[in-house]
Design a protein around this motif. Sequence first.
Motif, PDB file in Angstrom:
ATOM      1  N   LYS A  77      52.892  17.447  23.116  1.00  0.00           N
ATOM      2  CA  LYS A  77      54.183  17.502  22.430  1.00  0.00           C
ATOM      3  C   LYS A  77      54.357  16.280  21.533  1.00  0.00           C
ATOM      4  N   LYS A  78      53.984  15.131  22.048  1.00  0.00           N
ATOM      5  CA  LYS A  78      54.104  13.891  21.279  1.00  0.00           C
ATOM      6  C   LYS A  78      53.200  13.935  20.046  1.00  0.00           C
ATOM      7  N   GLU A  79      51.961  14.387  20.218  1.00  0.00           N
ATOM      8  CA  GLU A  79      51.034  14.500  19.087  1.00  0.00           C
ATOM      9  C   GLU A  79      51.544  15.501  18.058  1.00  0.00           C
ATOM     10  N   ASP A  80      52.090  16.623  18.521  1.00  0.00           N
ATOM     11  CA  ASP A  80      52.637  17.624  17.602  1.00  0.00           C
ATOM     12  C   ASP A  80      53.786  17.039  16.790  1.00  0.00           C
ATOM     13  N   HIS A  81      54.640  16.277  17.457  1.00  0.00           N
ATOM     14  CA  HIS A  81      55.777  15.653  16.775  1.00  0.00           C
ATOM     15  C   HIS A  81      55.282  14.667  15.711  1.00  0.00           C
ATOM     16  N   GLU A  82      54.278  13.857  16.061  1.00  0.00           N
ATOM     17  CA  GLU A  82      53.728  12.893  15.107  1.00  0.00           C
ATOM     18  C   GLU A  82      53.042  13.605  13.948  1.00  0.00           C
ATOM     19  N   THR A  83      52.365  14.701  14.229  1.00  0.00           N
ATOM     20  CA  THR A  83      51.697  15.469  13.183  1.00  0.00           C
ATOM     21  C   THR A  83      52.719  16.066  12.225  1.00  0.00           C
ATOM     22  N   GLU A  84      53.831  16.571  12.775  1.00  0.00           N
ATOM     23  CA  GLU A  84      54.896  17.106  11.921  1.00  0.00           C
ATOM     24  C   GLU A  84      55.414  16.027  10.976  1.00  0.00           C
ATOM     25  N   PHE A  85      55.606  14.826  11.489  1.00  0.00           N
ATOM     26  CA  PHE A  85      56.103  13.734  10.659  1.00  0.00           C
ATOM     27  C   PHE A  85      55.076  13.404   9.573  1.00  0.00           C
ATOM     28  N   ASP A  86      53.796  13.340   9.945  1.00  0.00           N
ATOM     29  CA  ASP A  86      52.740  13.085   8.959  1.00  0.00           C
ATOM     30  C   ASP A  86      52.755  14.141   7.861  1.00  0.00           C
ATOM     31  N   ASP A  87      52.922  15.400   8.253  1.00  0.00           N
ATOM     32  CA  ASP A  87      52.950  16.484   7.281  1.00  0.00           C
ATOM     33  C   ASP A  87      54.129  16.329   6.327  1.00  0.00           C
ATOM     34  N   GLN A  88      55.275  15.919   6.862  1.00  0.00           N
ATOM     35  CA  GLN A  88      56.448  15.710   6.012  1.00  0.00           C
ATOM     36  C   GLN A  88      56.191  14.591   5.010  1.00  0.00           C
ATOM     37  N   VAL A  89      55.591  13.513   5.468  1.00  0.00           N
ATOM     38  CA  VAL A  89      55.296  12.384   4.586  1.00  0.00           C
ATOM     39  C   VAL A  89      54.295  12.811   3.523  1.00  0.00           C
ATOM     40  N   LYS A  90      53.283  13.571   3.920  1.00  0.00           N
ATOM     41  CA  LYS A  90      52.287  14.040   2.947  1.00  0.00           C
ATOM     42  C   LYS A  90      52.920  14.974   1.925  1.00  0.00           C
ATOM     43  N   ASP A  91      53.837  15.841   2.372  1.00  0.00           N
ATOM     44  CA  ASP A  91      54.528  16.737   1.451  1.00  0.00           C
ATOM     45  C   ASP A  91      55.347  15.954   0.434  1.00  0.00           C
ATOM     46  N   GLN A  92      56.003  14.896   0.884  1.00  0.00           N
ATOM     47  CA  GLN A  92      56.783  14.062  -0.019  1.00  0.00           C
ATOM     48  C   GLN A  92      55.895  13.389  -1.053  1.00  0.00           C
ATOM     49  N   ALA A  93      54.712  13.012  -0.626  1.00  0.00           N
ATOM     50  CA  ALA A  93      53.802  12.318  -1.527  1.00  0.00           C
ATOM     51  C   ALA A  93      52.980  13.288  -2.368  1.00  0.00           C
ATOM     52  N   ALA A  94      53.053  14.572  -2.060  1.00  0.00           N
ATOM     53  CA  ALA A  94      52.229  15.568  -2.751  1.00  0.00           C
ATOM     54  C   ALA A  94      52.546  15.650  -4.239  1.00  0.00           C
ATOM     55  N   SER A  95      53.785  15.341  -4.597  1.00  0.00           N
ATOM     56  CA  SER A  95      54.149  15.403  -6.004  1.00  0.00           C
ATOM     57  C   SER A  95      53.452  14.312  -6.810  1.00  0.00           C
ATOM     58  N   SER A  96      52.963  13.324  -6.120  1.00  0.00           N
ATOM     59  CA  SER A  96      52.222  12.239  -6.759  1.00  0.00           C
ATOM     60  C   SER A  96      50.880  12.112  -6.061  1.00  0.00           C
ATOM     61  N   ASP A  97      49.843  11.860  -6.828  1.00  0.00           N
ATOM     62  CA  ASP A  97      48.524  11.692  -6.219  1.00  0.00           C
ATOM     63  C   ASP A  97      48.394  10.332  -5.551  1.00  0.00           C
ATOM     64  N   ASP A  98      49.362   9.449  -5.753  1.00  0.00           N
ATOM     65  CA  ASP A  98      49.290   8.085  -5.260  1.00  0.00           C
ATOM     66  C   ASP A  98      50.241   7.902  -4.084  1.00  0.00           C
ATOM     67  N   PHE A  99      49.723   7.479  -2.928  1.00  0.00           N
ATOM     68  CA  PHE A  99      50.558   7.270  -1.760  1.00  0.00           C
ATOM     69  C   PHE A  99      51.511   6.104  -1.942  1.00  0.00           C
ATOM     70  N   SER A 100      51.280   5.265  -2.934  1.00  0.00           N
ATOM     71  CA  SER A 100      52.194   4.152  -3.160  1.00  0.00           C
ATOM     72  C   SER A 100      53.544   4.655  -3.647  1.00  0.00           C
ATOM     73  N   ALA A 101      53.654   5.972  -3.932  1.00  0.00           N
ATOM     74  CA  ALA A 101      54.945   6.546  -4.309  1.00  0.00           C
ATOM     75  C   ALA A 101      55.927   6.449  -3.150  1.00  0.00           C
TER      76      ALA A 101
END
Length: 165
Positions: A77-101
């Motif tokens: 459950k903890k890993e799933d929760h962390e993975t969901e958060f990672d996915d959200q962060v990646k989605d936010q950064a998807a509009s830019s190829d640079d994670f520094s966004a």
Amino acid sequence: MYQEGQFEKLHQQFEPMIFSVIKRLSIYKNESEFYQVGLIALWEASQRFQKEKGEFKSFAYSYIIGRMKTALTQERKKEDHETEFDDQVKDQAASSDDFSALLSDDEIQDLSTILTMNQSKWLKAYCLEGKTPSEIAHDEGVSVAAVKAWRRDALGKVRKHYMEA
């Protein structure tokens, strides 16, 4: 119920059972943590056992496997929760190829003052280089679980920092 002084003897006698349960449940990461879960379960079983209700060996086995299954569920459950958060962060950064966004270099430097060295390593590698926990673990020569712990603790501090600001 077993006496306290007898637990070391009980521990030696049932240690193979604990390892057997770990193997049966295919636990391959955090094995030492699950070994501790098994020891605690053995202790609890020794405290709750009643001779008139059956054999201690089967009682201890069911206690140990039950506690380990519960711990596995909590970990997943903890890993799933962390993975969901990672996915959200990646989605936010998807509009830019640079994670520094997500964070500017200056913000990362500022945050590094409130983070440990390892947490800062994770933050920089993740936000600036777009590395996964597996890649960071490989680069740093540590386990993926260690990197995920750095991430979890860093995110907690970053959230707290921004909540206070």
